[in-house]
Scaffold this motif. Sequence first.
Motif, PDB file in Angstrom:
ATOM      1  N   ILE A  47       0.863  -1.170   0.000  1.00  0.00           N
ATOM      2  CA  ILE A  47       0.000   0.000   0.000  1.00  0.00           C
ATOM      3  C   ILE A  47       0.898   1.217   0.000  1.00  0.00           C
ATOM      4  O   ILE A  47       1.802   1.328   0.828  1.00  0.00           O
ATOM      5  CB  ILE A  47      -0.914   0.015   1.240  1.00  0.00           C
ATOM      6  N   LYS A  48       0.658   2.115  -0.956  1.00  0.00           N
ATOM      7  CA  LYS A  48       1.432   3.349  -0.997  1.00  0.00           C
ATOM      8  C   LYS A  48       0.708   4.403  -0.164  1.00  0.00           C
ATOM      9  O   LYS A  48      -0.523   4.441  -0.145  1.00  0.00           O
ATOM     10  CB  LYS A  48       1.538   3.868  -2.436  1.00  0.00           C
ATOM     11  N   GLY A  49       1.476   5.233   0.485  1.00  0.00           N
ATOM     12  CA  GLY A  49       0.817   6.288   1.248  1.00  0.00           C
ATOM     13  C   GLY A  49       1.792   7.300   1.788  1.00  0.00           C
ATOM     14  O   GLY A  49       2.996   7.231   1.529  1.00  0.00           O
ATOM     15  N   HIS A  50       1.246   8.242   2.543  1.00  0.00           N
ATOM     16  CA  HIS A  50       2.054   9.237   3.245  1.00  0.00           C
ATOM     17  C   HIS A  50       2.150   8.838   4.705  1.00  0.00           C
ATOM     18  O   HIS A  50       1.187   8.360   5.287  1.00  0.00           O
ATOM     19  CB  HIS A  50       1.387  10.621   3.201  1.00  0.00           C
ATOM     20  N   LYS A  51       3.306   9.077   5.307  1.00  0.00           N
ATOM     21  CA  LYS A  51       3.424   8.945   6.745  1.00  0.00           C
ATOM     22  C   LYS A  51       2.744  10.148   7.405  1.00  0.00           C
ATOM     23  O   LYS A  51       2.678  11.240   6.824  1.00  0.00           O
ATOM     24  CB  LYS A  51       4.905   8.911   7.166  1.00  0.00           C
ATOM     25  N   THR A  52       2.266   9.935   8.619  1.00  0.00           N
ATOM     26  CA  THR A  52       1.780  11.087   9.379  1.00  0.00           C
ATOM     27  C   THR A  52       2.987  11.905   9.811  1.00  0.00           C
ATOM     28  O   THR A  52       4.130  11.439   9.755  1.00  0.00           O
ATOM     29  CB  THR A  52       1.042  10.634  10.644  1.00  0.00           C
ATOM     30  N   GLU A  53       2.723  13.107  10.267  1.00  0.00           N
ATOM     31  CA  GLU A  53       3.818  13.998  10.633  1.00  0.00           C
ATOM     32  C   GLU A  53       4.728  13.356  11.688  1.00  0.00           C
ATOM     33  O   GLU A  53       5.951  13.474  11.621  1.00  0.00           O
ATOM     34  CB  GLU A  53       3.235  15.316  11.172  1.00  0.00           C
ATOM     35  N   SER A  54       4.130  12.664  12.644  1.00  0.00           N
ATOM     36  CA  SER A  54       4.958  12.119  13.721  1.00  0.00           C
ATOM     37  C   SER A  54       5.774  10.905  13.294  1.00  0.00           C
ATOM     38  O   SER A  54       6.711  10.517  13.984  1.00  0.00           O
ATOM     39  CB  SER A  54       4.107  11.777  14.946  1.00  0.00           C
ATOM     40  N   ALA A  86      -0.864  -0.145  18.106  1.00  0.00           N
ATOM     41  CA  ALA A  86      -1.001   0.019  16.650  1.00  0.00           C
ATOM     42  C   ALA A  86      -0.637   1.455  16.282  1.00  0.00           C
ATOM     43  O   ALA A  86      -0.913   2.397  17.017  1.00  0.00           O
ATOM     44  CB  ALA A  86      -2.426  -0.286  16.206  1.00  0.00           C
ATOM     45  N   THR A  87       0.021   1.587  15.125  1.00  0.00           N
ATOM     46  CA  THR A  87       0.363   2.925  14.637  1.00  0.00           C
ATOM     47  C   THR A  87      -0.300   3.161  13.296  1.00  0.00           C
ATOM     48  O   THR A  87      -0.750   2.226  12.632  1.00  0.00           O
ATOM     49  CB  THR A  87       1.887   3.067  14.459  1.00  0.00           C
ATOM     50  N   ILE A  88      -0.343   4.419  12.915  1.00  0.00           N
ATOM     51  CA  ILE A  88      -0.836   4.727  11.568  1.00  0.00           C
ATOM     52  C   ILE A  88       0.286   4.401  10.599  1.00  0.00           C
ATOM     53  O   ILE A  88       1.327   5.048  10.609  1.00  0.00           O
ATOM     54  CB  ILE A  88      -1.257   6.203  11.453  1.00  0.00           C
ATOM     55  N   ARG A  89       0.101   3.375   9.800  1.00  0.00           N
ATOM     56  CA  ARG A  89       1.150   2.970   8.858  1.00  0.00           C
ATOM     57  C   ARG A  89       1.256   3.964   7.724  1.00  0.00           C
ATOM     58  O   ARG A  89       2.339   4.267   7.265  1.00  0.00           O
ATOM     59  CB  ARG A  89       0.861   1.565   8.296  1.00  0.00           C
ATOM     60  N   CYS A  90       0.103   4.424   7.263  1.00  0.00           N
ATOM     61  CA  CYS A  90       0.138   5.466   6.245  1.00  0.00           C
ATOM     62  C   CYS A  90      -1.259   6.026   6.000  1.00  0.00           C
ATOM     63  O   CYS A  90      -2.261   5.414   6.368  1.00  0.00           O
ATOM     64  CB  CYS A  90       0.731   4.959   4.927  1.00  0.00           C
ATOM     65  N   ILE A  91      -1.254   7.204   5.416  1.00  0.00           N
ATOM     66  CA  ILE A  91      -2.468   7.791   4.880  1.00  0.00           C
ATOM     67  C   ILE A  91      -2.458   7.338   3.431  1.00  0.00           C
ATOM     68  O   ILE A  91      -1.644   7.807   2.632  1.00  0.00           O
ATOM     69  CB  ILE A  91      -2.420   9.321   4.994  1.00  0.00           C
ATOM     70  N   PRO A  92      -3.304   6.373   3.094  1.00  0.00           N
ATOM     71  CA  PRO A  92      -3.092   5.653   1.832  1.00  0.00           C
ATOM     72  C   PRO A  92      -3.374   6.500   0.593  1.00  0.00           C
ATOM     73  O   PRO A  92      -4.205   7.399   0.615  1.00  0.00           O
ATOM     74  CB  PRO A  92      -4.063   4.479   1.933  1.00  0.00           C
TER      75      PRO A  92
END
Lengths: 491, 491
Positions: free
Chosen positions: B207-214, B458-464
């Motif tokens: 899954i491609k995505g953006h990391k969150t700021e943190s 659990a962490t946010i892996r990405c904003i897909p």
Amino acid sequence: MSQKYATRAEDYSKWYNDLISRADLAEHSDVKGMMVIKPYGYAIWENMRDILDAKFKETGHQNAYFPLLIPKSYLSKEASHIEGFAKECAVVTHYRLMSDPNGGGVIVDPSAKLEEELIVRPTSETIIWNSYKKWIQSYRDLPILINQWANVVRWEMKTRLFLRTSEFLWQEGHTAHATKEEAIKETEQMLDVYAEFAETYMAMPVIKGHKTESERFAGADDTYCIESMMQDGKALQAGTSHFLGQNFAKAFDVKYSDAQGKLEYVWATSWGVSTRLMGALIMTHSDDEGLVLPPALAPIQVVIVPIYRTDEELQLINDAVAKITAELKDLKVKVKYDSDDQKRPGWKFAEHEAKGVPVRLAIGPRDLANGVVEIARRDTKEKYAMNIDNIGHSIVELLADIQSNLFQRAIQFRKENMHEVDTYEEFKTQLEKVGGFYLAHWDGTKETEAKIKEETKATIRCIPIGIPSETGRCMVTGAPSKGRVVFAKAY
Amino acid sequence: MSQKYATRAEDYSKWYNDLISRADLAEHSDVKGMMVIKPYGYAIWENMRDILDAKFKETGHQNAYFPLLIPKSYLSKEASHIEGFAKECAVVTHYRLMSDPNGGGVIVDPSAKLEEELIVRPTSETIIWNSYKKWIQSYRDLPILINQWANVVRWEMKTRLFLRTSEFLWQEGHTAHATKEEAIKETEQMLDVYAEFAETYMAMPVIKGHKTESERFAGADDTYCIESMMQDGKALQAGTSHFLGQNFAKAFDVKYSDAQGKLEYVWATSWGVSTRLMGALIMTHSDDEGLVLPPALAPIQVVIVPIYRTDEELQLINDAVAKITAELKDLKVKVKYDSDDQKRPGWKFAEHEAKGVPVRLAIGPRDLANGVVEIARRDTKEKYAMNIDNIGHSIVELLADIQSNLFQRAIQFRKENMHEVDTYEEFKTQLEKVGGFYLAHWDGTKETEAKIKEETKATIRCIPIGIPSETGRCMVTGAPSKGRVVFAKAY
Ligand SMILES: [Zn+2]
Ligand SMILES: [Zn+2]
């Protein structure tokens, strides 16, 4: 191109440095003694690496990777190894930084001190034999034929790009064998691989030989080397292959049980070439106009430059170039079309010359009308017209001819600068006047070797293999000599 | 093969470690946290490297090499960079050892203390931008599109082979651009290169995505990533591509003059994948019998095992195998004939299974009489007879089918383990029961992200990117959300 570059005759050392800068191969970094290998230089190194890697695999070797950092105590396990050279190295003492409580920036966290210091590998015999100990139990586990491509660090106070840098890239082969004979055969095989690579691809003739005891690798029973002659007459050691005997096996207690269940120490070799080869390549062929590259290692073998005034002319040239490049690419020729409209042809010519592109091909409208292109050979600087018909095959032949010409030229140069001398007086007088290799008789003692080095700065480069020589008397002491050895000043 | 290995169900973590040992991929070295990559493991990494390297070159990048050691002060030039992660690193404080005056061995020479400590690179942005400052004056010098294959060190207390080691191998791309748009385009292009590599060659859906700021790279304005799902349902970040904005250009004062002569800061990207991909590859496909390799990355794609009793039978088989291997090699299939007469077929079968060889081909006298061979597929464990006639093409098709099957199987697995949840209660209860990826709404704040991580691990892996999602309300706070994000526990 108004900058004045040193010629070889004016200042050989400055010529070398200027050339590396002109050809955009590498530069000093702000980290003392460490270089940045720039893309064009790295592309040449990549070509060397790929060819050597294929040869290592053909001869049964596999690549692996061992840790960068070596516990300090490993280095002293093989006594002569640490005595020999492992002292000048980068020592890791801590594993953490912290924000400076007294201001900006970071300081070393004093609480993060390692129990045992780690050394950035200057070579990997010790860490690898520490692994081999676990891998080898029986003769069935042998031979182990491993190579590693890696960076190593040996602290140097006086550095020269490619020739002597605190960090360099290299490959190091490390093999383990059941018998002495097999290990010696491996040592000799890899020397042959290096020699064949140097002569066939680098177009650089080499003399194969043994190092004298005092010039041996620290921890080796025998060091084989290839020595090549640079254009200033100095010798450059281009590769070494070491027969390590059972020294590392004993230091790390590595034994195997033979077919009868008897425990024996394992026999070892190691062998390596490094980015130093880049220095050797540069100094073997280049001239006052810049780098000269053998086609077999050139990242760009053929560059095409369009000569035009109008867009219509350019269009015609582009069409012709499209056909030529397709033809060349089919034949695996590495071709670049330099169609940059911001630079004049004269500027491009000088640029490609400085970068050592073996063949330049200029095309103007009149050439096209005549069905020809203008060829410029980098090695001989000849220019002539070549028919566009069947140009692919003509270029392939030309590249082979350049490769062969460079090698022949280097052979010829070495021949002219290889001197047989019989008295120490003659040796000293000659050496003062001209550089080159001196074939002379030596009595085989460390004392004589040291005296000659002390008095003339020339060292025994090798006891040559395959250069026939009569027995004689040492030029210094008159004691008997089994054959001439090669003396030279060296890089 | 009497040793008992853990199954995935019994102990996933032990299964992973056992598998690496069974397949002979790597091992821990005696240097804390650093691994030895063994020949078979390294051969897989080499395949990855060569494919990626070709893709980098196709997209206009060149390789270069920058120093291993970085002056400590460089690391603190980009403030968030040093804050973010550069603290746990190997610090070089001295450059020489000396013989211990109080006994054997060596000690650090106290007189050889560096004025400024050097850090073994944890990543090379700082040393590279220090060079780019010298290389960039005008817009004509841009873009710079450079990649480096290198080793890096980040001190780790708790390590796992391939997944987290104090030293690892990687590539790091570092590019410089005149405009923000071009830099973002580059960042996205390299993410696509990674995603395409992962899916096409590793047969690993991402899954491609953006990391969150943190979760961003320290010093980046935006971090893009590819996330893949392992067989235990955990996420593994397989590659990152960073849009660095002008942060490093400002830290190292790198400006270019545009066509109008105006000075502007340069825009930057960096992107990397590492030997961590080996861990991802292992955990995506392998089973309780050992490694399962996609044919596109397998060092050996087909292994042939002879089944015989007499020398006459062996001779017949050898002749048939010679023809088959020649046919396969013509078709660029990597084939190995395992004719070792010291090992029984059953032992070999288990060995090749453990090593993940995609296709095994057994040949006995009766097979030959029938004009067939026995095929065993590693992925499905199916066995069947295959005609020797035209076997080359049959094998090529089979390899393609295995490659595709592995990818489809992984896609299916991910589908089954991807959950949409709408309340935090549901999220927590579900996550406790089964792993996998959770698509849920989030309000976009660091506070909520931290709370979820704290309470569930659990962490946010990405904003897909490319997963369509409706707007909604954060499962924790009920505040508005622009779309679902991917939560998971992660490696
Ligand atoms: Zn010898
Ligand atoms: Zn973003």
